[in-house]
Structure formats: structure tokens, C-alpha cells
Design an enzyme around this catalytic site. Structure first.
Site, PDB file in Angstrom:
ATOM      1  N   GLU A 110      30.110  -0.585 -19.537  1.00  0.00           N
ATOM      2  CA  GLU A 110      31.319  -1.248 -19.994  1.00  0.00           C
ATOM      3  C   GLU A 110      32.458  -1.016 -18.998  1.00  0.00           C
ATOM      4  O   GLU A 110      32.480  -0.007 -18.289  1.00  0.00           O
ATOM      5  CB  GLU A 110      31.760  -0.674 -21.352  1.00  0.00           C
ATOM      6  N   LYS A 131      35.840   0.301 -17.835  1.00  0.00           N
ATOM      7  CA  LYS A 131      36.731   1.390 -18.237  1.00  0.00           C
ATOM      8  C   LYS A 131      38.163   0.927 -17.999  1.00  0.00           C
ATOM      9  O   LYS A 131      38.566   0.689 -16.867  1.00  0.00           O
ATOM     10  CB  LYS A 131      36.451   2.663 -17.437  1.00  0.00           C
ATOM     11  N   GLU A 182      40.603   1.104 -26.500  1.00  0.00           N
ATOM     12  CA  GLU A 182      41.618   1.512 -25.526  1.00  0.00           C
ATOM     13  C   GLU A 182      42.778   0.518 -25.620  1.00  0.00           C
ATOM     14  O   GLU A 182      42.574  -0.700 -25.577  1.00  0.00           O
ATOM     15  CB  GLU A 182      41.036   1.494 -24.113  1.00  0.00           C
ATOM     16  N   PHE A 216      35.578  -1.172 -28.142  1.00  0.00           N
ATOM     17  CA  PHE A 216      34.220  -1.006 -27.625  1.00  0.00           C
ATOM     18  C   PHE A 216      33.262  -0.367 -28.621  1.00  0.00           C
ATOM     19  O   PHE A 216      32.070  -0.256 -28.340  1.00  0.00           O
ATOM     20  CB  PHE A 216      34.216  -0.204 -26.315  1.00  0.00           C
ATOM     21  N   ARG A 235      32.683  15.784 -25.634  1.00  0.00           N
ATOM     22  CA  ARG A 235      32.597  15.188 -24.297  1.00  0.00           C
ATOM     23  C   ARG A 235      31.121  15.141 -23.948  1.00  0.00           C
ATOM     24  O   ARG A 235      30.517  16.161 -23.611  1.00  0.00           O
ATOM     25  CB  ARG A 235      33.387  15.979 -23.267  1.00  0.00           C
ATOM     26  N   ASP A 239      42.456 -42.366  -2.039  1.00  0.00           N
ATOM     27  CA  ASP A 239      41.284 -42.316  -1.156  1.00  0.00           C
ATOM     28  C   ASP A 239      40.048 -41.936  -1.963  1.00  0.00           C
ATOM     29  O   ASP A 239      39.545 -40.829  -1.881  1.00  0.00           O
ATOM     30  CB  ASP A 239      41.534 -41.299  -0.026  1.00  0.00           C
TER      31      ASP A 239
END
Length: 611
Positions: A21, A23, A77, A118, A199, A529
Site C-alpha cells: 500500500e 504510505k 492516515e 486502509f 510494532r 486542418d
């Protein structure tokens, strides 16, 4: 609640069963919406809706559509979008600091931010944390479709809740992120659950680093930071400091070298003369400081005098590696302060919008080796000295350049190819890829004739339900495009339509328009033209510059801009990029239009009429 966080990686995160994805650079935000109300919470637990009321206002316009799915929790985000792959960090930071309710309201209306979603964590009160990422993503897509929200990222649309797409091909997304100068990519393992506050190594962030060659100016004894600078007009220009990225032995060696070569010292700093050159990677320049700087390597091959502000600016724009820009200070225009460096940086910034129209087309360029101060020449054949990465296609003995990538585009810019002209079809097409009307008035003072012709053509297109796009030629005219599906029509087919339009214009206003080939017989009429639209003929590409005295740009327009107030001299190198950032690219949906262009019924009618 604390969001799940990705781990930083410096290795390419290409694995089987992973998704990728964009960021975005903004504020991590979790949206909670239930029957009691709505909250948008930052990573640090702070409420965001008071600072960004436009998000709530937008969501409430879909209140009834969302009602069956409440309670709802979305992860995303909060960003200020510059383009589909990049958020502007400095803008969102400024918004986040505003205290005045009036100013917050003004900015929310004038420059609204977007919530890029997301992940789906709760829907209709049902938690999805234990579902694997792939399944949550599918449910999120279904939610957008059921609500009736678009699923493509559109920076300049009013839809302030947008879906972050998951790509299965890393390289496909990475190419777009680099081209649009995005922050980076988040790689996510297909079967990863959502784990609060963790994390995780099942989510990896891989950043689109910029690099700067610089030298050390001092060492802060209190916190271990190394201060960095470059030369700007022979004076030291500070650019920030770096702490992270060093191996223990590298940091120790650098500290030792600084102590041995100190120029002076006080209670906090050890100062040194420019001598130790480093390469540092960072995300962007924010408030004249490097954001997220990391040491990359020592540059023993560089002299401090080579670490210049000019080089820093080029490196900041993420120009392709191993491509030297020669004579960047060379002036290109007589009456305008435009140097070669400015032109190269224009090409870099405009590349996402130029390259799609050059892709797989036989390129003819007009080169100005001395800028506007000398003679120009057409170049079709690729020169012998072109580097290996420049792709070519040999047609009838001519070795045409095919410009499919940023590196080739910048190389051409360094050759001072100012104008880019392309045929009406790709190297893979049988027949035209589009119809283009070139509305070229007899003089710049007769630009009103091009406007009149364009508006008359637009009336016909609307009646026939055809989709047209319009741009300036960059000189004195206008050009209208009708995208067509590939390998479907012949030039004989399209000539039926261009001839029909030419006849229509003349029937409406014979004093303004003509198909007379001889200039002496045209008078002050605009020459239509329609024969120019044929195999082997070319047209200037969108966003190509022109070799005229005002540094004009062939600029895509919104149809509502085409009226008597429009001026042919409005758009040039100095304002086109600002225009894209402010209003978007009017040709944004050009290629999607090819498959839905209803040209066949019109062509069948014209054939019956001819027969």
C-alpha cells in the site's frame, strides 16, 4: 486505542503472499462512529475532528448510507493530498497547530484534508481484528461500494474519505510512488491479524529516501548529533543533523576524527572545518531541516567543495541515479530568468503527467542546444552517444526514441529537448489511439477564433455523448482530444469524423473557419486542418514546453475555463505546476475514458450518411 504499527526496513520487502500500500505522510487516525457520535483519534490519543471538521461534515452527508454499518471503526492516515501517491507533511502539520476556530474553518473549506482508509476493524458492531489482512481489505472494499463511494484516490474530488488500494505487485506500486515522489510503501503479510499497539514485522514500511551529499560541521557532545552543511555561494549552508544509521564502529571512527581535527570547542559543540563528506538519506526538507535523516555511507571520493546547495536541490528532487546534469546554470530564455536547472526540475515535477502521453510512442523532439539564444533543430533519430537505457524503435530506417521512463525524460531534458511531439498512435497500435483537432488561428491576436471553434465542437460532442479533453497548444491555439480504444478504428474512420466536424464549423461560421490549404486564400480565418490527423503526423504532447519567448506549455484545461476570458499566453513553466497542485490535472481520467468512448454509433451514422 493504540494503532498497530509497521517496522522500518531498508531491504526490499518483496515476498510471496504480501500486499503493498502507499504510505502517506500525515497523522495516523482511527475513526470510531456509533449511534452516540463520531470520533477521530490520533496515534497519541488526541481528538482530531476539532482541527479537521471537514472530515465529519463529509461523513455526515452519507449518514443514512453508513447507518446500517454502525458501530464502525476504520484505521487510516489523515493527510493533505498533493497527488494520489503523496501527502504534504508540512501542510498537515500547520493545520494541526491552528488554534483559531475561524482559521480552522477557512482552511477546512479552502484546503480540505482526506482520511485515507486502509483497514476495517469493526463493522456493524462486529470486530474484525482476528480476520486476516486480506479478508479485512475485501470487507473494506465492499463497504465503500455499498456506501457508493469511489475507490480510486482522487486528490481534487470532494470525497474526503478515500480507500487505500492493496497492490499484489511491489514494483508496479513502487514505480508510481517514485514517479509521484511519495513517502514510501507499507508491505503487509496477507494473513496478518490487526494487533493493537504492536510494532509488527508482519507490516513493513519501506521509504522512498532522498539522498544528500554533505559535510560535517560540528558534533553535539550532549546528544551525539552530527551537524551537516553544504556550500552555497562558497558559504556554509546548514541543512540539519543526523544521529541514526551508523554502525557502532562508524560512529566511533567519525567521533574520533572530529576530535582529532577540531577547529574549536565549547561546552556543547566540537566544531570542524568542512572535510568529512557523508551521504545521508532523508524523507524531505521540512522547515529547512532534513526529516528522518539516516547516515548512509562515507563519501571519501568527494571533496567538500563538491557538496553544494545546487547539487542538494537536484538530489532532493529524486532525479535518476548516475545521470549528470551538465551546465545547470545555463540561461535558456532571453527575457525570463529560467536556467537549465529550472527546466530539468520542471520535467521532474511534471513527469507523472507527461510520461503517460509519451509511453510507447515514436518521439520527435525539437532541441535548443543554446536555449532561445540560438537555432533549434528537429531530432527523430536517436544519437549514437545515447546511453544504453534509452529505448528505441526502428521504423523505416529511423531509430526513434521511445520515452517510457523518468531517466530517459531527464536525459532528453539535459540534451535541451524542449518540445516533445508524438504520433496519434502507439508502437503497438493498429490505427489511431485518439482523435485530435488542432485549432490553430492565423495569429495570436485571433485566439478568440480557437475558443469559438472549441466551444462549437464541444456542443457537438455533448450532443453525441462523446468525451473530449482540451489543452492549449502552448503557442497560439487549442487542441481537442477524443481518446479511442486501441486497435479498433482506422484513420479512414476518424477522417470521416474530423471532416464532418470541419464541415460543421464552416457551415456555422464561414467567415471564421476554412479548410483552404493555401495560406494566401485563408484571410483571417482559422484553418481547420482535419487532414493533419493521420498516420505519421504528430502533435505536441500535453505538458510539453514550447520554444517560444514566453516559455509556453501545452497545458490541459478544464472545459469550464474555455471562454472569452481565456488567453493563449496564460500558461508557462512558472505557473503550470502550481496549477496542477491547486486544481489537479484536467487529463487525469484520459486513459480510463478510452474504453467507454461511444464512438462506434457515431461512426456507423456517418458511414450510412456517406453511403
Amino acid at each position: 486505542m493504540k494503532p498497530m504499527l509497521p517496522s522500518l526496513t531498508f531491504e526490499l520487502p518483496i515476498h510471496s503472499d504480501w500486499y503493498y500500500e502507499v504510505k502517506y505522510d500525515g497523522f495516523r487516525a482511527i475513526l470510531d462512529w456509533n449511534t452516540q457520535g463520531m470520533e477521530l483519534t490520533s496515534r497519541n490519543g488526541k481528538p482530531l475532528l476539532p482541527q479537521f471538521p471537514e472530515i465529519k461534515e463529509f461523513l455526515l452527508t452519507y449518514k443514512e448510507e453508513f447507518k446500517p454499518f454502525l458501530p464502525l471503526r476504520l484505521d487510516g492516515e489523515l493527510v493533505f493530498l498533493e497527488n494520489p501517491y503523496k501527502g504534504i507533511f508540512s501542510t498537515i502539520q500547520v493545520r494541526g497547530r491552528l488554534k483559531s476556530g475561524k482559521k480552522i474553518s477557512e482552511q477546512a473549506s479552502k484546503s480540505p484534508c482526506h482520511l485515507m482508509v486502509f483497514d476495517l476493524l469493526i463493522i456493524s458492531g462486529n470486530p474484525l481484528y482476528s480476520f486476516n489482512f486480506h479478508k479485512r481489505k475485501k470487507e473494506l472494499l465492499k463497504l465503500f461500494q455499498k456506501i457508493g463511494l469511489g475507490t480510486e484516490v482522487e486528490p481534487h474530488e470532494h470525497q474526503l474519505l478515500q480507500l487505500v488500494e492493496a497492490y499484489s505487485d511491489f514494483n508496479d506500486l513502487w514505480e508510481k510512488v517514485v514517479l509521484y515522489d511519495g513517502e514510501g510503501i507499507v508491505a503487509k503479510y496477507k494473513n496478518s491479524p490487526w494487533e493493537e499497539g504492536k510494532r509488527s514485522t508482519q507490516w513493513l514500511k519501506y521509504k522512498n529516501w532522498k539522498y544528500v551529499s554533505c559535510f560535517v560541521t560540528s558534533y553535539d557532545k550532549t546528544n551525539g548529533y552530527f551537524y551537516l552543511g553544504v556550500y552555497n555561494n562558497k558559504k556554509i549552508h546548514p541543512i540539519g543533523q543526523v544521529l541514526f544509521g551508523f554502525k557502532p564502529e562508524e560512529k566511533q571512527a567519525l567521533q574520533q576524527t572530529i576530535k582529532q581535527n577540531l577547529q574549536r570547542e565549547d561546552s556543547q559543540f566540537i566544531y570542524v572545518l568542512p572535510a568529512i563528506c557523508l551521504e545521508v538519506k532523508y524523507l524531505e526538507l521540512y522547515e529547512n531541516q532534513l526529516r528522518e535523516p539516516h547516515f548512509d555511507r562515507f563519501r571519501f571520493d568527494l571533496e567538500p567543495s563538491e557538496c553544494t546547495y545546487e547539487r542538494f536541490i537536484f538530489q532532493q528532487k529524486n532525479l535518476p541515479e548516475n545521470l549528470d546534469i551538465t551546465h545547470p546554470d545555463k540561461p535558456l530564455w532571453e527575457k525570463l530568468n529560467i536556467k537549465k536547472a529550472d527546466y530539468i526540475l520542471y520535467l521532474r515535477e511534471a513527469s507523472p503527467y507527461i510520461l503517460p502521453f509519451l509511453k510507447n510512442r515514436l518521439l520527435t523532439v525539437i532541441r535548443y542546444p543554446h536555449g532561445m539564444f540560438g537555432e533549434a533543430f528537429y531530432q527523430k533519430n536517436c544519437p549514437d552517444y545515447a546511453p544504453e537505457y534509452v529505448q528505441t524503435r526502428n521504423i523505416e530506417g529511423i531509430d526513434y526514441i521511445v520515452c517510457n521512463d523518468l531517466k530517459t525524460l531527464i536525459w532528453l531534458g539535459n540534451q535541451l529537448a524542449i518540445e516533445f511531439h508524438v504520433p496519434f498512435q502507439t508502437i503497438n497500435s493498429i490505427g489511431p489511439s485518439e482523435i485530435v483537432f488542432d485549432l490553430d488561428p492565423p495569429s495570436k491576436d485571433a485566439f478568440h477564433l480557437a475558443i469559438k471553434a472549441a466551444l462549437l465542437i464541444k456542443e457537438v460532442l455533448d450532443q453525441l455523448q462523446l468525451i473530449g479533453f482540451i489543452k492549449t497548444s502552448g503557442n497560439k491555439g487549442l487542441q481537442i482530444y477524443l481518446p479511442l480504444p486501441e486497435n479498433t478504428y482506422s484513420y479512414d474512420d476518424t477522417r470521416l469524423f474530423t471532416g464532418f466536424i470541419a464541415e460543421y464549423l464552416i457551415s456555422k461560421d464561414p467567415d471564421s473557419f476554412t479548410i483552404e490549404r493555401l495560406k494566401k486564400n485563408r484571410g483571417n480565418r482559422l484553418y481547420v486542418d482535419y487532414v493533419q490527423h493521420g498516420e505519421g503526423k504528430t502533435i505536441v504532447a500535453p505538458y510539453s514546453m514550447r520554444g517560444n519567448e514566453r516559455a509556453g506549455v501545452a497545458t490541459p484545461l478544464f472545459w469550464e475555463e474555455v471562454d472569452e476570458k481565456l488567453e493563449s499566453v496564460s500558461f508557462n513553466l512558472e505557473n503550470v505546476l502550481h496549477r496542477i497542485r491547486k486544481s489537479g490535472d484536467p487529463f487525469h481520467h484520459y486513459f480510463q475514458t478510452k474504453q467507454i468512448q461511444p464512438f462506434t454509433p457515431v461512426l456507423e451514422f456517418l458511414k450510412q450518411k456517406k453511403g
